[in-house]
Scaffold this motif. Structure first.
Motif, PDB file in Angstrom:
ATOM      1  N   THR A 228     -55.195  15.666 -37.822  1.00  0.00           N
ATOM      2  CA  THR A 228     -55.843  16.967 -37.672  1.00  0.00           C
ATOM      3  C   THR A 228     -57.351  16.838 -37.555  1.00  0.00           C
ATOM      4  OG1 THR A 228     -54.080  17.998 -38.968  1.00  0.00           O
ATOM      5  CG2 THR A 228     -56.112  19.250 -38.706  1.00  0.00           C
ATOM      6  N   ASP A 229     -57.949  16.053 -38.443  1.00  0.00           N
ATOM      7  CA  ASP A 229     -59.404  15.916 -38.462  1.00  0.00           C
ATOM      8  C   ASP A 229     -59.912  14.849 -37.504  1.00  0.00           C
ATOM      9  OD1 ASP A 229     -59.332  17.810 -40.377  1.00  0.00           O
ATOM     10  OD2 ASP A 229     -59.745  16.483 -42.068  1.00  0.00           O
ATOM     11  N   GLY A 230     -59.074  13.845 -37.212  1.00  0.00           N
ATOM     12  CA  GLY A 230     -59.525  12.760 -36.361  1.00  0.00           C
ATOM     13  C   GLY A 230     -59.265  12.974 -34.890  1.00  0.00           C
ATOM     14  N   GLY A 231     -58.563  14.065 -34.538  1.00  0.00           N
ATOM     15  CA  GLY A 231     -58.348  14.363 -33.132  1.00  0.00           C
ATOM     16  C   GLY A 231     -57.281  13.518 -32.481  1.00  0.00           C
ATOM     17  N   GLY A 232     -56.285  13.091 -33.246  1.00  0.00           N
ATOM     18  CA  GLY A 232     -55.205  12.315 -32.662  1.00  0.00           C
ATOM     19  C   GLY A 232     -55.182  10.904 -33.186  1.00  0.00           C
ATOM     20  N   ASP A 233     -54.293  10.098 -32.574  1.00  0.00           N
ATOM     21  CA  ASP A 233     -54.112   8.737 -33.047  1.00  0.00           C
ATOM     22  C   ASP A 233     -55.283   7.835 -32.690  1.00  0.00           C
ATOM     23  OD1 ASP A 233     -51.702   9.472 -34.056  1.00  0.00           O
ATOM     24  OD2 ASP A 233     -50.576   8.873 -32.276  1.00  0.00           O
ATOM     25  N   GLY A 234     -56.166   8.289 -31.790  1.00  0.00           N
ATOM     26  CA  GLY A 234     -57.261   7.428 -31.372  1.00  0.00           C
ATOM     27  C   GLY A 234     -58.478   7.532 -32.255  1.00  0.00           C
ATOM     28  N   GLY A 235     -58.421   8.291 -33.339  1.00  0.00           N
ATOM     29  CA  GLY A 235     -59.576   8.449 -34.209  1.00  0.00           C
ATOM     30  C   GLY A 235     -59.854   7.193 -35.000  1.00  0.00           C
ATOM     31  N   ASP A 236     -61.059   7.151 -35.583  1.00  0.00           N
ATOM     32  CA  ASP A 236     -61.453   5.987 -36.382  1.00  0.00           C
ATOM     33  C   ASP A 236     -60.607   5.923 -37.643  1.00  0.00           C
ATOM     34  OD1 ASP A 236     -63.342   3.826 -37.157  1.00  0.00           O
ATOM     35  OD2 ASP A 236     -63.807   5.242 -38.767  1.00  0.00           O
ATOM     36  N   GLN A 237     -60.060   4.763 -37.925  1.00  0.00           N
ATOM     37  CA  GLN A 237     -59.172   4.619 -39.060  1.00  0.00           C
ATOM     38  C   GLN A 237     -59.905   4.825 -40.370  1.00  0.00           C
ATOM     39  OE1 GLN A 237     -55.911   4.218 -39.103  1.00  0.00           O
ATOM     40  NE2 GLN A 237     -55.786   4.333 -36.894  1.00  0.00           N
ATOM     41  N   GLY A 238     -61.167   4.412 -40.428  1.00  0.00           N
ATOM     42  CA  GLY A 238     -61.908   4.574 -41.668  1.00  0.00           C
ATOM     43  C   GLY A 238     -62.119   6.030 -42.005  1.00  0.00           C
ATOM     44  N   SER A 239     -62.526   6.846 -40.999  1.00  0.00           N
ATOM     45  CA  SER A 239     -62.732   8.267 -41.267  1.00  0.00           C
ATOM     46  C   SER A 239     -61.429   8.963 -41.572  1.00  0.00           C
ATOM     47  CB  SER A 239     -63.407   8.924 -40.052  1.00  0.00           C
ATOM     48  OG  SER A 239     -62.570   8.814 -38.909  1.00  0.00           O
ATOM     49  N   GLU A 240     -60.334   8.496 -40.958  1.00  0.00           N
ATOM     50  CA  GLU A 240     -59.040   9.105 -41.246  1.00  0.00           C
ATOM     51  C   GLU A 240     -58.651   8.868 -42.690  1.00  0.00           C
ATOM     52  OE1 GLU A 240     -56.385   7.429 -38.466  1.00  0.00           O
ATOM     53  OE2 GLU A 240     -57.283   8.378 -36.722  1.00  0.00           O
ATOM     54  N   THR A 241     -58.930   7.666 -43.204  1.00  0.00           N
ATOM     55  CA  THR A 241     -58.585   7.361 -44.587  1.00  0.00           C
ATOM     56  C   THR A 241     -59.356   8.245 -45.549  1.00  0.00           C
ATOM     57  OG1 THR A 241     -58.158   5.073 -43.954  1.00  0.00           O
ATOM     58  CG2 THR A 241     -58.448   5.526 -46.293  1.00  0.00           C
ATOM     59  N   LEU A 242     -60.648   8.440 -45.295  1.00  0.00           N
ATOM     60  CA  LEU A 242     -61.455   9.281 -46.169  1.00  0.00           C
ATOM     61  C   LEU A 242     -61.034  10.737 -46.058  1.00  0.00           C
ATOM     62  CD1 LEU A 242     -64.967   7.699 -45.569  1.00  0.00           C
ATOM     63  CD2 LEU A 242     -63.457   7.368 -47.506  1.00  0.00           C
ATOM     64  N   ALA A 243     -60.655  11.170 -44.847  1.00  0.00           N
ATOM     65  CA  ALA A 243     -60.207  12.550 -44.690  1.00  0.00           C
ATOM     66  C   ALA A 243     -58.921  12.789 -45.448  1.00  0.00           C
ATOM     67  CB  ALA A 243     -60.004  12.865 -43.197  1.00  0.00           C
ATOM     68  N   GLY A 244     -58.018  11.806 -45.416  1.00  0.00           N
ATOM     69  CA  GLY A 244     -56.761  11.963 -46.125  1.00  0.00           C
ATOM     70  C   GLY A 244     -56.952  12.076 -47.620  1.00  0.00           C
ATOM     71  N   SER A 245     -57.934  11.383 -48.158  1.00  0.00           N
ATOM     72  CA  SER A 245     -58.136  11.415 -49.605  1.00  0.00           C
ATOM     73  C   SER A 245     -58.648  12.759 -50.083  1.00  0.00           C
ATOM     74  CB  SER A 245     -59.120  10.320 -50.022  1.00  0.00           C
ATOM     75  OG  SER A 245     -60.410  10.596 -49.493  1.00  0.00           O
ATOM     76  N   ALA A 246     -59.215  13.566 -49.173  1.00  0.00           N
ATOM     77  CA  ALA A 246     -59.731  14.870 -49.587  1.00  0.00           C
ATOM     78  C   ALA A 246     -58.611  15.818 -49.957  1.00  0.00           C
ATOM     79  CB  ALA A 246     -60.570  15.482 -48.455  1.00  0.00           C
ATOM     80  N   LEU A 247     -57.425  15.637 -49.379  1.00  0.00           N
ATOM     81  CA  LEU A 247     -56.304  16.528 -49.661  1.00  0.00           C
ATOM     82  C   LEU A 247     -55.331  15.916 -50.645  1.00  0.00           C
ATOM     83  CD1 LEU A 247     -54.658  19.081 -49.036  1.00  0.00           C
ATOM     84  CD2 LEU A 247     -53.636  17.870 -47.128  1.00  0.00           C
TER      85      LEU A 247
END
Length: 303
Positions: A228-247
């Motif tokens: 949702t926040d990374g705009g698909g599977d091509g998003g940066d893995q590091g930012s995806e990990t931090l975004a996931g921890s927020a929820l």
């Protein structure tokens, strides 16, 4: 028809905060009249903020139409033995949504220990939790169910969450109990070594006391947030990990620690892919002439 939501622990209150926000957004997008309708009354009370005890306003006006929304209070009970997340919700944009009398907190935490939460904090706060539940149920016309949100990896969610579900079975046996437990991550980012044991002990309680369990994986929640926040599977893995921890219930420090190795592995993978795509014959060895590959002179040109 009313549903009382019980948020337990860090993960339960984090998800609960987003749940209430999305409820209001969805209702506002569909109902533009600003009326306190039946759908809204299932999860919220319409109260008179001028009264000391926040008395409920009539559901219909003098003409028999749904009353206008004045001040909403969530039908929610917030429980956490480490009050950081609850305090952030109370200082956030939805602070007025939560009734202070429906909040049960401590400061020390359950130490990531199911037994500490279930056998110590549960009995210690049983009276306070029951009193908050009594106040919430008395303000319902036809209570339909309890909806519990908590994780199984920590001590508060697994221990007190399972304790509250068992308590509801004893005190309100005719009211349905819906539980949404979040299972801990299976990756190395989960730094709680006791989470498998906490989850195992809590699952047994859910099997015995819950009417319905809606199982959720912490990894699946992190993946949803990443897409949702990374705009698909091509998003940066590091930012995806931090975004996931927020929820989810992953600590931010663990998320950052897990993000760095992923970025390094991604860089190595890209470098390796670039070498694999290099055209054959472009290396130094390919550019050097071979001793046996010299051009043959025409036979007529020989002396």
């Amino acid at each position: 028809r009313e549903v009382i939501t019980i948020q337990v622990g860090q993960c339960g209150n984090q998800i609960g905060g987003r749940f209430w926000e999305l409820c209001l957004q969805e209702h506002a997008s569909l109902a533009h009249s600003g009326q306190y309708d039946d759908a809204l009354s299932s999860f919220f009370r319409n109260v008179d903020a001028r009264s000391e005890n926040l008395a409920d306003l009539p559901a219909v006006d003098d003409r028999g139409n749904p009353a206008q929304i004045r001040c909403l209070k969530a039908r929610a009970l917030m429980i956490d033995m480490e009050e950081g997340v609850v305090n952030r919700l109370r200082r956030g944009p939805l602070a007025e949504l939560f009734d202070p009398s429906q909040i049960v907190t401590d400061v020390s935490g359950a130490g990531n220990n199911w037994a500490h939460g279930h056998h110590e904090y549960g009995p210690m706060y049983r009276g306070q939790i029951l009193e908050a539940l009594r106040q919430a149920t008395e303000k319902c016309q036809s209570l339909q169910s309890f909806f519990l949100l908590y994780s199984l990896g920590g001590g508060t969610g697994s221990g007190i969450g399972s304790y509250v579900c068992e308590m509801l079975q004893d005190e309100y046996p005719e009211v349905f109990r819906f539980v949404t437990p979040v299972f801990p991550s299976q990756t190395d980012a989960d730094d709680v070594v006791t989470s498998p044991y906490n989850a195992t002990l809590a699952v047994q309680s859910i099997r015995e006391s819950a009417d319905c369990a809606l199982l959720v994986s912490n990894d699946a929640l992190a993946s949803i947030v990443a897409r949702t926040d990374g705009g698909g599977d091509g998003g940066d893995q590091g930012s995806e990990t931090l975004a996931g921890s927020a929820l989810t219930d992953r600590p931010a420090e663990a998320a950052r620690a897990g993000a760095a190795p992923k970025r390094a592995a991604s860089a190595r993978s890209q470098s390796s892919s670039a070498l694999d795509r290099r055209p054959r014959g472009t290396g130094a060895a390919a550019r050097a002439p071979s001793a046996t590959s010299g051009a043959r002179r025409p036979s007529g040109a020989e002396a």
